[in-house]
Structure formats: structure tokens, C-alpha cells
Scaffold this motif. Structure first.
Motif, PDB file in Angstrom:
ATOM      1  N   LEU A 149      54.419  27.950  15.581  1.00  0.00           N
ATOM      2  CA  LEU A 149      54.541  29.317  15.068  1.00  0.00           C
ATOM      3  C   LEU A 149      53.376  29.641  14.137  1.00  0.00           C
ATOM      4  O   LEU A 149      52.818  28.757  13.492  1.00  0.00           O
ATOM      5  CB  LEU A 149      55.859  29.466  14.296  1.00  0.00           C
ATOM      6  N   ARG A 150      53.057  30.923  14.064  1.00  0.00           N
ATOM      7  CA  ARG A 150      52.052  31.402  13.115  1.00  0.00           C
ATOM      8  C   ARG A 150      52.708  31.717  11.768  1.00  0.00           C
ATOM      9  O   ARG A 150      52.041  31.728  10.730  1.00  0.00           O
ATOM     10  CB  ARG A 150      51.405  32.675  13.694  1.00  0.00           C
ATOM     11  N   ALA A 151      54.006  31.983  11.760  1.00  0.00           N
ATOM     12  CA  ALA A 151      54.715  32.413  10.540  1.00  0.00           C
ATOM     13  C   ALA A 151      54.561  31.392   9.414  1.00  0.00           C
ATOM     14  O   ALA A 151      54.353  30.202   9.667  1.00  0.00           O
ATOM     15  CB  ALA A 151      56.199  32.601  10.865  1.00  0.00           C
TER      16      ALA A 151
ATOM     17  N   ILE B  30      59.464  36.113  13.270  1.00  0.00           N
ATOM     18  CA  ILE B  30      60.408  35.117  12.763  1.00  0.00           C
ATOM     19  C   ILE B  30      61.352  35.732  11.733  1.00  0.00           C
ATOM     20  O   ILE B  30      62.564  35.502  11.763  1.00  0.00           O
ATOM     21  CB  ILE B  30      59.635  33.893  12.194  1.00  0.00           C
ATOM     22  N   GLN B  31      60.803  36.559  10.845  1.00  0.00           N
ATOM     23  CA  GLN B  31      61.675  37.221   9.857  1.00  0.00           C
ATOM     24  C   GLN B  31      62.731  38.068  10.557  1.00  0.00           C
ATOM     25  O   GLN B  31      63.912  38.023  10.220  1.00  0.00           O
ATOM     26  CB  GLN B  31      60.794  38.090   8.954  1.00  0.00           C
ATOM     27  N   GLU B  32      62.296  38.833  11.553  1.00  0.00           N
ATOM     28  CA  GLU B  32      63.236  39.731  12.229  1.00  0.00           C
ATOM     29  C   GLU B  32      64.185  38.954  13.148  1.00  0.00           C
ATOM     30  O   GLU B  32      65.343  39.336  13.326  1.00  0.00           O
ATOM     31  CB  GLU B  32      62.478  40.817  13.006  1.00  0.00           C
TER      32      GLU B  32
ATOM     33  N   GLY C 126      54.712  35.275  14.765  1.00  0.00           N
ATOM     34  CA  GLY C 126      54.186  35.530  13.417  1.00  0.00           C
ATOM     35  C   GLY C 126      55.313  35.806  12.415  1.00  0.00           C
ATOM     36  O   GLY C 126      56.495  35.650  12.729  1.00  0.00           O
ATOM     37  N   ASP C 127      54.921  36.212  11.209  1.00  0.00           N
ATOM     38  CA  ASP C 127      55.910  36.492  10.155  1.00  0.00           C
ATOM     39  C   ASP C 127      56.936  37.527  10.605  1.00  0.00           C
ATOM     40  O   ASP C 127      58.135  37.370  10.365  1.00  0.00           O
ATOM     41  CB  ASP C 127      55.207  37.023   8.895  1.00  0.00           C
ATOM     42  N   SER C 128      56.459  38.602  11.238  1.00  0.00           N
ATOM     43  CA  SER C 128      57.394  39.666  11.640  1.00  0.00           C
ATOM     44  C   SER C 128      58.407  39.130  12.634  1.00  0.00           C
ATOM     45  O   SER C 128      59.619  39.346  12.483  1.00  0.00           O
ATOM     46  CB  SER C 128      56.656  40.840  12.290  1.00  0.00           C
TER      47      SER C 128
ATOM     48  N   GLU D  86      61.482  39.700   0.679  1.00  0.00           N
ATOM     49  CA  GLU D  86      61.782  38.663  -0.306  1.00  0.00           C
ATOM     50  C   GLU D  86      60.558  38.127  -1.025  1.00  0.00           C
ATOM     51  O   GLU D  86      60.688  37.277  -1.888  1.00  0.00           O
ATOM     52  CB  GLU D  86      62.584  37.514   0.330  1.00  0.00           C
ATOM     53  N   ASN D  87      59.365  38.670  -0.687  1.00  0.00           N
ATOM     54  CA  ASN D  87      58.192  38.111  -1.355  1.00  0.00           C
ATOM     55  C   ASN D  87      57.391  39.137  -2.148  1.00  0.00           C
ATOM     56  O   ASN D  87      56.294  38.829  -2.601  1.00  0.00           O
ATOM     57  CB  ASN D  87      57.287  37.380  -0.348  1.00  0.00           C
ATOM     58  N   TYR D  88      57.929  40.328  -2.351  1.00  0.00           N
ATOM     59  CA  TYR D  88      57.235  41.277  -3.221  1.00  0.00           C
ATOM     60  C   TYR D  88      57.603  40.903  -4.661  1.00  0.00           C
ATOM     61  O   TYR D  88      58.795  40.807  -4.981  1.00  0.00           O
ATOM     62  CB  TYR D  88      57.671  42.709  -2.896  1.00  0.00           C
TER      63      TYR D  88
ATOM     64  N   ARG E 232      53.895  32.340  22.757  1.00  0.00           N
ATOM     65  CA  ARG E 232      52.896  31.909  23.750  1.00  0.00           C
ATOM     66  C   ARG E 232      52.278  30.533  23.460  1.00  0.00           C
ATOM     67  O   ARG E 232      51.562  30.002  24.305  1.00  0.00           O
ATOM     68  CB  ARG E 232      51.792  32.953  23.865  1.00  0.00           C
ATOM     69  N   ARG E 233      52.531  30.004  22.256  1.00  0.00           N
ATOM     70  CA  ARG E 233      52.004  28.673  21.925  1.00  0.00           C
ATOM     71  C   ARG E 233      53.167  27.726  21.613  1.00  0.00           C
ATOM     72  O   ARG E 233      54.331  28.131  21.704  1.00  0.00           O
ATOM     73  CB  ARG E 233      51.102  28.767  20.691  1.00  0.00           C
ATOM     74  N   ASP E 234      52.826  26.489  21.177  1.00  0.00           N
ATOM     75  CA  ASP E 234      53.899  25.547  20.835  1.00  0.00           C
ATOM     76  C   ASP E 234      54.034  25.377  19.322  1.00  0.00           C
ATOM     77  O   ASP E 234      54.652  24.436  18.841  1.00  0.00           O
ATOM     78  CB  ASP E 234      53.699  24.184  21.517  1.00  0.00           C
TER      79      ASP E 234
HETATM   80  P1  NAP Z   1      50.687  38.497  13.509  1.00  0.00           P
HETATM   81  O1  NAP Z   1      50.714  37.656  12.295  1.00  0.00           O
HETATM   82  O2  NAP Z   1      49.383  38.985  14.025  1.00  0.00           O
HETATM   83  O3  NAP Z   1      51.437  37.687  14.661  1.00  0.00           O
HETATM   84  C1  NAP Z   1      51.482  38.179  15.977  1.00  0.00           C
HETATM   85  C2  NAP Z   1      52.172  37.171  16.856  1.00  0.00           C
HETATM   86  O4  NAP Z   1      52.229  37.675  18.185  1.00  0.00           O
HETATM   87  C3  NAP Z   1      51.439  35.829  16.910  1.00  0.00           C
HETATM   88  O5  NAP Z   1      52.354  34.772  16.928  1.00  0.00           O
HETATM   89  C4  NAP Z   1      50.657  35.930  18.224  1.00  0.00           C
HETATM   90  O6  NAP Z   1      50.491  34.679  18.850  1.00  0.00           O
HETATM   91  C5  NAP Z   1      51.565  36.779  19.069  1.00  0.00           C
HETATM   92  N1  NAP Z   1      50.823  37.594  20.039  1.00  0.00           N
HETATM   93  C6  NAP Z   1      49.827  38.482  19.802  1.00  0.00           C
HETATM   94  N2  NAP Z   1      49.424  39.075  20.932  1.00  0.00           N
HETATM   95  C7  NAP Z   1      50.173  38.530  21.931  1.00  0.00           C
HETATM   96  C8  NAP Z   1      50.236  38.741  23.322  1.00  0.00           C
HETATM   97  N3  NAP Z   1      49.446  39.620  23.938  1.00  0.00           N
HETATM   98  N4  NAP Z   1      51.131  38.021  24.034  1.00  0.00           N
HETATM   99  C9  NAP Z   1      51.951  37.126  23.423  1.00  0.00           C
HETATM  100  N5  NAP Z   1      51.942  36.899  22.106  1.00  0.00           N
HETATM  101  C10 NAP Z   1      51.066  37.592  21.355  1.00  0.00           C
HETATM  102  O7  NAP Z   1      51.567  39.835  13.347  1.00  0.00           O
HETATM  103  P2  NAP Z   1      52.878  40.128  12.461  1.00  0.00           P
HETATM  104  O8  NAP Z   1      53.822  39.009  12.511  1.00  0.00           O
HETATM  105  O9  NAP Z   1      53.324  41.498  12.872  1.00  0.00           O
HETATM  106  O10 NAP Z   1      52.293  40.242  10.995  1.00  0.00           O
HETATM  107  C11 NAP Z   1      51.269  41.210  10.707  1.00  0.00           C
HETATM  108  C12 NAP Z   1      50.847  41.030   9.260  1.00  0.00           C
HETATM  109  O11 NAP Z   1      51.919  41.374   8.377  1.00  0.00           O
HETATM  110  C13 NAP Z   1      50.504  39.562   8.963  1.00  0.00           C
HETATM  111  O12 NAP Z   1      49.442  39.540   8.065  1.00  0.00           O
HETATM  112  C14 NAP Z   1      51.765  39.026   8.314  1.00  0.00           C
HETATM  113  O13 NAP Z   1      51.543  37.955   7.436  1.00  0.00           O
HETATM  114  C15 NAP Z   1      52.286  40.254   7.583  1.00  0.00           C
HETATM  115  N6  NAP Z   1      53.758  40.194   7.443  1.00  0.00           N
HETATM  116  C16 NAP Z   1      54.267  39.554   6.356  1.00  0.00           C
HETATM  117  C17 NAP Z   1      55.637  39.450   6.205  1.00  0.00           C
HETATM  118  C18 NAP Z   1      56.202  38.750   5.011  1.00  0.00           C
HETATM  119  O14 NAP Z   1      55.450  38.278   4.180  1.00  0.00           O
HETATM  120  N7  NAP Z   1      57.504  38.640   4.835  1.00  0.00           N
HETATM  121  C19 NAP Z   1      56.511  39.969   7.160  1.00  0.00           C
HETATM  122  C20 NAP Z   1      55.956  40.598   8.269  1.00  0.00           C
HETATM  123  C21 NAP Z   1      54.572  40.694   8.411  1.00  0.00           C
HETATM  124  P3  NAP Z   1      49.483  33.572  18.247  1.00  0.00           P
HETATM  125  O15 NAP Z   1      50.200  32.992  17.062  1.00  0.00           O
HETATM  126  O16 NAP Z   1      49.317  32.635  19.378  1.00  0.00           O
HETATM  127  O17 NAP Z   1      48.236  34.322  17.890  1.00  0.00           O
END
Ligand code: NAP
Length: 309
Positions: free
Chosen positions: A178-180, A156-158, A152-154, A47-49, A174-176
Motif C-alpha cells: 500500500l501507498r497509505a 485505505i481511510q475510506e 493510497g491514504d484516501s 484525525e490528523n489535523y 495494482r501493487r503488492d
Molecule cells: P494517492 O496518494 O495518489 O494514491 C492513489 C492510489 O491509487 C495509489 O495507491 C495508486 O497506486 C493508485 N492508482 C493511481 N492510478 C491508478 C490507476 N490508473 N489504476 C490503478 N491504481 C491507480 O491519492 P490519494 O489517496 O487520493 O491521496 C491524495 C493526497 O491526499 C495524498 O497526498 C494523500 O497523502 C492525501 N490524503 C491524506 C489523508 C490523511 O492524511 N488522512 C487522507 C486522504 C488523502 P500506486 O500506489 O501503485 O501508485
């Protein structure tokens, strides 16, 4: 044959690079080991492209159109898994399982892979309750309880997507906080089928040939909770979205890496002349389809200038 441009990886970065390099009338070979689209091929909603407002557009359909566009510009394709990269000479070589490919420039756009949970039972439960792709597997969990690891974004989106299928979706983070991004957080908190287990990690998972229980530990209190699938379900789901790990082992000896990602300048140049990197494999702050596509376009234009000067 020695190509002008070898592109490794057919995600948004590689496909954008292929479109630009093909349009520059260069000879281009795009090498992909599996499915086009990379990580977005696993995404149902984009939804953000910019400009993406088509009903029913998925990551897969967008990447298929990009691939067709590249083909229209004369880009050649190879389906192969590259195992060795010889990047130092004037002619670069990518050695695959099936063939060796030669080019005067190389654009590395081979992205990143998902980070596994890292528990011992994970490998044998993949496809039996543990999944890394909601778009692919959500349908198997219709009416069941589903857990999502990550914040993270993935994740929460999924998780939001999974609520269309599951009885209830619980995000284990693992925290209190969200990173999303805030927009996704708002949607998630407003979704009645979504629940959260804060400050929690999954230490173990198991079942009789399929996922039936999870052991979740609160990292603040140390307390461990065993979560079981309701007896009438006999089965539950765990989707793992813990971020990505770049696929750079093959380049570690010759390219400068930071935190495992390839370091480039703003023009996508690596430390080796004629070698560029684009997309998620590159060390950068924002990993999105739009930034991957932009990286790919810049890398292709820089490869063009490199060959013409
Ligand atoms: P991410 O942003 O790196 O988030 C990973 C999440 O997993 C974080 O919440 C992290 O916790 C947690 N985590 C990592 N290692 C862990 C472990 N060993 N045990 C427990 N929790 C762990 O990864 P992502 O969500 O796959 O996104 C990857 C990139 O793609 C990002 O830049 C993201 O913005 C982008 N993306 C964008 C969209 C969108 O725009 N719609 C959709 C999907 C992905 P902490 O928060 O505590 O670090």
C-alpha cells in the motif's frame, strides 16, 4: 469593483487565505463553484489535523467553521464557475459563467479532482454502484459487498470507514504494497472486515442498470476474475480512490506547471507577479489539510506584502 485579493476555491487553502486576507483588512472575494471544503467535504473522519479531537468532527463541519471565520473577517463570497483567467495585467480578471471578477492579486486554490477508473461503463454506473465519496454513499451499501480501488491514504481511510456499513470491503490495489501511511495500514490490516486483492486492476464493471459484477485482472499473472454480487444482494459497491488530478487546464498557457500542478516558490509566488497558488493545486510533496491551510496563510500574507510594496 476591484478587490485587493481574489481567491479561487473554498477548500482549506482558499478558506485559510480568506481568513488571513480578511484579517489584514483587505477587500477579499472568495469564489467557489460548489460546496465549501473541497475534498475534505467528502471526508467523515479527520484525525490528523492538529488539535482536531472533537467527537463527530467531519471535513464538512471543519470547513463550515472556517467559512464562518472568513465571513467574520468581512470576506465576500461569489458562487460561480470560473472559465477563463486573465492574469498578466496589474488588474487580474477571473471570468465566470455568471460574472467577471477583478482583483489586484489572485490566490489560486482550486485544488484537484478525483481520477476516474477509466472504464467505459463508469459514467453510467456512477450513482448506481460506483462512487467516489464514502461519506456520501456508504449508507447505500449497508450489509453488501463493497470493493475499493486504490492503495493510497484516501482508499485505505475510506475503506476502513466503509467497514462500518458493508458486509465486507475488498481493496483492489495494482501493487503488492500500500501507498497509505503506516498508521492507516495498521488499522486496515487489523480490520477483520477488510480484505485485499493485490497486484490487481479493475478492467470492467457492469450489471442490469446497477453494479452487479466486476472484472478484475491480476497484473502479474494476467488472469482475469469475474466478481459477482451474491444473488440475494443483487447489487454491490465500488468506491474509486485512485488519486487526484489538478484542475489547471485554464492556467496552462500562462503559469508554469509541473506534472500538471502549478509551480510556486516557498512563498506561494507563481511565475506571474501578484498571482499565488496554494493547496493541492500546487506542486509539492505533502497534500494534507494542514499544509493546504499553511499554504493559504502564506499566500495571503504575500499578497498583502505585494500590495503594500
Ligand atoms: P494517492 O496518494 O495518489 O494514491 C492513489 C492510489 O491509487 C495509489 O495507491 C495508486 O497506486 C493508485 N492508482 C493511481 N492510478 C491508478 C490507476 N490508473 N489504476 C490503478 N491504481 C491507480 O491519492 P490519494 O489517496 O487520493 O491521496 C491524495 C493526497 O491526499 C495524498 O497526498 C494523500 O497523502 C492525501 N490524503 C491524506 C489523508 C490523511 O492524511 N488522512 C487522507 C486522504 C488523502 P500506486 O500506489 O501503485 O501508485
Amino acid at each position: 469593483m476591484i478587490y485587493d485579493v481574489l481567491i479561487l476555491g473554498a477548500g482549506p487553502a482558499g478558506l485559510a487565505a480568506a481568513i488571513y486576507a480578511g484579517r489584514n483588512n483587505q477587500s477579499v472575494l472568495l469564489i467557489e463553484k460548489g460546496q465549501d471544503g473541497g475534498q475534505i467535504s467528502l471526508t467523515a473522519d479527520l484525525e490528523n489535523y492538529p488539535g482536531q479531537m472533537l467527537e463527530g468532527e467531519s471535513g464538512m463541519s471543519l470547513s463550515m467553521r472556517m467559512a464562518q471565520q472568513a465571513k467574520n473577517f468581512g470576506v465576500k463570497r461569489a458562487l460561480d464557475s470560473i472559465v477563463e483567467a486573465r492574469l498578466s495585467g496589474d488588474v487580474k480578471e477571473l471570468v465566470g459563467r455568471s460574472d467577471t471578477y477583478r482583483g489586484r492579486t489572485v490566490i489560486i486554490a482550486s485544488g484537484a479532482n478525483h481520477r476516474p477508473l477509466g472504464i467505459p461503463s463508469e459514467p453510467k454506473l456512477i450513482g448506481h454502484g460506483i462512487s467516489y465519496c464514502a461519506t456520501c454513499d456508504a449508507g447505500f451499501f449497508r450489509g453488501l459487498n463493497v470493493y475499493v480501488a486504490g492503495g493510497g491514504d484516501s482508499a485505505i481511510q475510506e475503506a476502513i470507514f466503509l467497514t462500518r456499513f458493508a458486509r465486507k470491503v475488498t481493496v483492489v490495489h495494482r501493487r503488492d504494497a500500500l501507498r497509505a501511511v503506516p498508521a492507516l495500514q495498521e488499522q486496515a490490516f487489523a480490520n477483520e472486515k477488510l480484505d485485499f486483492m493485490w497486484d490487481s486492476v479493475i478492467d470492467d464493471a457492469g450489471g442490469d442498470g446497477k453494479l452487479q459484477w466486476l472484472s478484475v485482472r491480476n497484473v502479474k499473472t494476467g488472469e482475469t476474475t469475474k466478481i459477482e454480487a451474491p444473488a440475494e444482494d443483487g447489487f454491490m459497491g465500488l468506491f474509486v480512490f485512485l488519486g487526484i488530478v489538478p484542475s489547471t487546464d485554464m492556467f496552462a498557457d500562462v503559469l508554469t506547471l509541473k506534472d500538471g500542478y502549478i509551480v510556486t516558490d516557498e512563498q506561494m509566488h507563481t511565475n506571474l507577479s501578484g498571482v499565488f497558488a496554494a493547496g493541492d493545486i500546487r506542486h509539492k510533496s505533502l497534500r494534507q489539510v494542514v499544509t493546504a491551510a499553511a499554504d493559504g496563510a502564506i499566500a495571503a500574507m504575500e499578497a498583502y506584502h505585494y500590495l503594500n510594496h
